[in-house]
Design an enzyme around this catalytic site. Structure first.
Site, PDB file in Angstrom:
ATOM      1  N   ASP A  70     -30.480 -24.167  -6.916  1.00 50.79           N
ATOM      2  CA  ASP A  70     -29.067 -23.749  -6.944  1.00 50.79           C
ATOM      3  C   ASP A  70     -28.618 -23.124  -5.629  1.00 50.79           C
ATOM      4  O   ASP A  70     -27.711 -22.297  -5.613  1.00 50.79           O
ATOM      5  CB  ASP A  70     -28.792 -22.736  -8.081  1.00 50.79           C
ATOM      6  CG  ASP A  70     -29.288 -23.227  -9.414  1.00 50.79           C
ATOM      7  OD1 ASP A  70     -29.128 -24.431  -9.679  1.00 50.79           O
ATOM      8  OD2 ASP A  70     -29.847 -22.429 -10.181  1.00 50.79           O
ATOM      9  N   LYS A 121     -27.426 -26.973  -2.398  1.00 51.70           N
ATOM     10  CA  LYS A 121     -27.910 -28.200  -1.731  1.00 51.70           C
ATOM     11  C   LYS A 121     -26.903 -29.328  -1.878  1.00 51.70           C
ATOM     12  O   LYS A 121     -26.716 -30.120  -0.961  1.00 51.70           O
ATOM     13  CB  LYS A 121     -29.243 -28.672  -2.348  1.00 51.70           C
ATOM     14  CG  LYS A 121     -30.408 -27.778  -2.072  1.00 51.70           C
ATOM     15  CD  LYS A 121     -31.669 -28.329  -2.697  1.00 51.70           C
ATOM     16  CE  LYS A 121     -31.611 -28.392  -4.200  1.00 51.70           C
ATOM     17  NZ  LYS A 121     -31.475 -27.093  -4.874  1.00 51.70           N
ATOM     18  N   GLY A 126     -28.743 -30.041 -11.134  1.00 49.33           N
ATOM     19  CA  GLY A 126     -27.303 -30.250 -11.241  1.00 49.33           C
ATOM     20  C   GLY A 126     -26.663 -29.959  -9.905  1.00 49.33           C
ATOM     21  O   GLY A 126     -26.924 -28.919  -9.312  1.00 49.33           O
ATOM     22  N   HIS A 127     -25.887 -30.904  -9.404  1.00 56.94           N
ATOM     23  CA  HIS A 127     -25.168 -30.702  -8.148  1.00 56.94           C
ATOM     24  C   HIS A 127     -23.678 -30.706  -8.448  1.00 56.94           C
ATOM     25  O   HIS A 127     -23.213 -31.576  -9.175  1.00 56.94           O
ATOM     26  CB  HIS A 127     -25.423 -31.871  -7.188  1.00 56.94           C
ATOM     27  CG  HIS A 127     -26.756 -31.823  -6.521  1.00 56.94           C
ATOM     28  ND1 HIS A 127     -27.267 -32.888  -5.826  1.00 56.94           N
ATOM     29  CD2 HIS A 127     -27.656 -30.833  -6.424  1.00 56.94           C
ATOM     30  CE1 HIS A 127     -28.447 -32.551  -5.343  1.00 56.94           C
ATOM     31  NE2 HIS A 127     -28.708 -31.318  -5.693  1.00 56.94           N
ATOM     32  N   GLN A 146     -34.002 -28.731  -7.248  1.00 62.00           N
ATOM     33  CA  GLN A 146     -34.649 -27.421  -7.454  1.00 62.00           C
ATOM     34  C   GLN A 146     -34.942 -26.758  -6.097  1.00 62.00           C
ATOM     35  O   GLN A 146     -34.196 -26.982  -5.163  1.00 62.00           O
ATOM     36  CB  GLN A 146     -35.926 -27.543  -8.301  1.00 62.00           C
ATOM     37  CG  GLN A 146     -35.659 -27.881  -9.769  1.00 62.00           C
ATOM     38  CD  GLN A 146     -35.592 -29.366 -10.036  1.00 62.00           C
ATOM     39  OE1 GLN A 146     -36.363 -30.142  -9.516  1.00 62.00           O
ATOM     40  NE2 GLN A 146     -34.642 -29.776 -10.853  1.00 62.00           N
ATOM     41  N   THR A 157     -25.228 -25.245 -13.456  1.00 59.62           N
ATOM     42  CA  THR A 157     -24.507 -26.513 -13.600  1.00 59.62           C
ATOM     43  C   THR A 157     -25.049 -27.290 -14.796  1.00 59.62           C
ATOM     44  O   THR A 157     -24.315 -27.993 -15.477  1.00 59.62           O
ATOM     45  CB  THR A 157     -24.720 -27.381 -12.334  1.00 59.62           C
ATOM     46  OG1 THR A 157     -24.494 -26.581 -11.194  1.00 59.62           O
ATOM     47  CG2 THR A 157     -23.790 -28.573 -12.292  1.00 59.62           C
TER      48      THR A 157
HETATM   49  P1  IMP Z   1     -37.845 -27.281 -16.111  1.00 61.47           P
HETATM   50  O1  IMP Z   1     -37.687 -27.916 -14.768  1.00 61.47           O
HETATM   51  O2  IMP Z   1     -36.727 -27.620 -17.072  1.00 61.47           O
HETATM   52  O3  IMP Z   1     -39.209 -27.506 -16.704  1.00 61.47           O
HETATM   53  O4  IMP Z   1     -37.715 -25.694 -15.920  1.00 61.47           O
HETATM   54  C1  IMP Z   1     -38.692 -24.941 -15.202  1.00 61.47           C
HETATM   55  C2  IMP Z   1     -38.050 -23.843 -14.376  1.00 61.47           C
HETATM   56  O5  IMP Z   1     -37.293 -24.425 -13.320  1.00 61.47           O
HETATM   57  C3  IMP Z   1     -37.059 -22.965 -15.158  1.00 61.47           C
HETATM   58  O6  IMP Z   1     -37.117 -21.657 -14.613  1.00 61.47           O
HETATM   59  C4  IMP Z   1     -35.719 -23.590 -14.830  1.00 61.47           C
HETATM   60  O7  IMP Z   1     -34.654 -22.678 -14.974  1.00 61.47           O
HETATM   61  C5  IMP Z   1     -35.936 -23.976 -13.383  1.00 61.47           C
HETATM   62  N1  IMP Z   1     -35.092 -25.088 -12.925  1.00 61.47           N
HETATM   63  C6  IMP Z   1     -35.247 -26.402 -13.204  1.00 61.47           C
HETATM   64  N2  IMP Z   1     -34.296 -27.117 -12.583  1.00 61.47           N
HETATM   65  C7  IMP Z   1     -33.551 -26.261 -11.884  1.00 61.47           C
HETATM   66  C8  IMP Z   1     -32.439 -26.400 -10.980  1.00 61.47           C
HETATM   67  O8  IMP Z   1     -31.959 -27.501 -10.690  1.00 61.47           O
HETATM   68  N3  IMP Z   1     -31.957 -25.258 -10.450  1.00 61.47           N
HETATM   69  C9  IMP Z   1     -32.485 -24.042 -10.720  1.00 61.47           C
HETATM   70  N4  IMP Z   1     -33.524 -23.853 -11.517  1.00 61.47           N
HETATM   71  C10 IMP Z   1     -34.048 -24.956 -12.098  1.00 61.47           C
END
Ligand code: IMP
Length: 427
Positions: free
Chosen positions: A13, A16, A40-41, A223, A298
């Site tokens: 977040d 990017k 999410g973008h 991420q 997002t």
């Molecule tokens: P997962 O990717 O759904 O397995 O979640 C694992 C961890 O990554 C959790 O803390 C989520 O909140 C975090 N996470 C996954 N995708 C994103 C992202 O796009 N932005 C921020 N945090 C993310």
């Protein structure tokens, strides 16, 4: 330069989407190489907001080829909905290519994500519940279904039958959850395969050929470094490699072909999901930054945890990714704050720590050592040149460069494409 990787330098977040959208204008090819619709973008073009989860935001430029490469895990329903959403808004998606080797996120993955999180109780990771972890688990366990499998009815039948038997056993016996019916899944996913077929290709060939022709290829990380399964804050991480090396494996491009890596960092820090966060602000200043910055996810709409900039984390990101420079986003969100803090080191059991610790419990108990800088009163959202920024904003950026050890190459002061201050040629 022809191949540039952009990664998140914090916990995701970082903005990017905005930076990648800005760079996409100069790119011939934009590649997603890890993660799935946990990402999410948000991209704002001429006051129109686009929220994308799987399709690279380069799709918003009419001539850019966009690739979802092998390292991504794809929920076909979400992808087809996203394509329909883009088409309805007048965006041509025929320039999208999807790797036949990308793994499919199946409904049992989302179900397992939910029951696993439930079972963890107060040790939960705070996942997005999109089935991302279980899909990568199946990939590593060599029982995953790949996009290419959906195009071959017999092979798909065989693979699905084998894996579903095991999943249904776990779901019903261990968790008392309703099993999935084979026929429903089989026909639904065969249909998804047919709908995606025009896009499916061997994307490693497409990307390598483009690089060899000297085209500009942009790899957009999802991420962030601190969510990397190896180099992040394990176990509170995602199941892929958001750090720069992930681009190489996730797209089938050798490391020698990548020219530069940029890290994106907010001017402060946020984190969604659970896990330690030394510079977290649980007071009114944190609430204030969350509201001004609209810090809500997002993908899940969850309120993001907010904190001061953490230079220890950013130095770790510089090292792990080999960063060539930093893009600092959301500087405008700090407008009007009397003072700003940067954590330049941690203290653990009375001892100073200058580098990011390699054990989870040290990080959990580390206390930030802050440096305090004066803020600025002006609203900087309309500024388009570095020299026009208030002196204290320029000093804040200079201090970031000094404590992190790489140049700031771009500054973002708003959501619009135009509210971007590039400080050098990035491609
Ligand atoms: P997962 O990717 O759904 O397995 O979640 C694992 C961890 O990554 C959790 O803390 C989520 O909140 C975090 N996470 C996954 N995708 C994103 C992202 O796009 N932005 C921020 N945090 C993310």
């Amino acid at each position: 330069m022809s191949a540039v990787v952009v990664v998140g330098a914090q916990w995701g977040d970082e903005g990017k989407g905005k930076v990648i959208d800005f760079l996409s204008e100069q790119a011939d090819v934009v590649v997603r190489h890890q993660g799935g619709n946990n990402a999410g973008h948000t991209v704002v073009v001429n006051d129109q907001e686009f929220k994308l989860h799987l399709v690279p935001s380069g799709i918003l430029y009419p001539d850019t080829l966009c690739v979802i490469a092998n390292g991504v895990v794809i929920d076909p329903k979400v992808l087809l909905e996203e394509l329909a959403y883009l088409n309805n808004r007048g965006v041509d998606t025929r320039r999208l290519r999807i790797s036949s080797k990308a793994h499919v996120v199946m409904p049992y993955h989302a179900k397992l994500d939910a029951v696993n999180e439930d079972r963890r109780g107060d040790q939960k990771i705070g996942t997005t519940l999109r089935g991302i972890g279980p899909a990568y688990m199946d990939k590593a366990a060599r029982v995953g279904i790949r996009i290419g499998d959906l195009l071959h009815p017999e092979e798909f039948r065989e693979r699905l039958a084998r894996v579903l038997e095991e999943k249904n056993h776990i779901l019903s016996r261990a968790y008392g959850v309703e099993p999935f019916a084979f026929d429903d899944l089989y026909t639904t996913f065969l249909d998804y395969g047919q709908a995606l077929k025009p896009y499916v290709a061997d994307t490693a060939i497409i990307i390598n050929d483009a690089i060899d022709r000297g085209e500009r290829v942009l790899f957009e990380g999802a991420q962030g470094t601190m969510l990397d399964i190896d180099h992040g804050t394990y176990p509170f991480v995602t199941s892929s490699h958001p750090s720069a090396g992930g681009a190489s494996i996730g797209a089938g491009v050798g490391p020698t072909k990548i020219d530069r890596v940029y890290g994106v960092a907010k001017a402060y820090t946020t984190r969604v999901g659970d896990g330690p966060f030394p510079t977290e602000l649980t007071d009114a200043v944190g609430d204030d930054i969350r509201e001004r910055g609209h810090e809500y996810g997002t993908t899940t709409g969850r309120a993001r945890r907010v904190g001061w900039l953490d230079a220890v984390v950013l130095r770790h990101a510089v090292r792990i990714n080999g960063l060539s420079g930093l893009a600092v986003t959301r500087l405008d969100v700090l407008d009007g704050l009397k003072e700003l803090k940067i954590a330049t080191a941690y203290e653990y059991e009375g001892r100073p720590l200058t580098e990011f610790p390699d054990s989870a419990w040290v990080f959990r108990d580390a206390q930030p050592v802050y440096e305090t800088l004066p803020g600025w009163d002006e609203s900087i959202g309309t500024i388009r040149r570095l020299e026009d920024l208030p002196t204290n904003a320029k000093n804040y950026l200079k201090r970031i460069e000094a404590v992190v050890g790489v140049p700031v190459v771009l500054v973002s002061v708003g959501r619009e494409r135009s509210s971007t201050i590039p400080l050098r040629e990035l491609f």
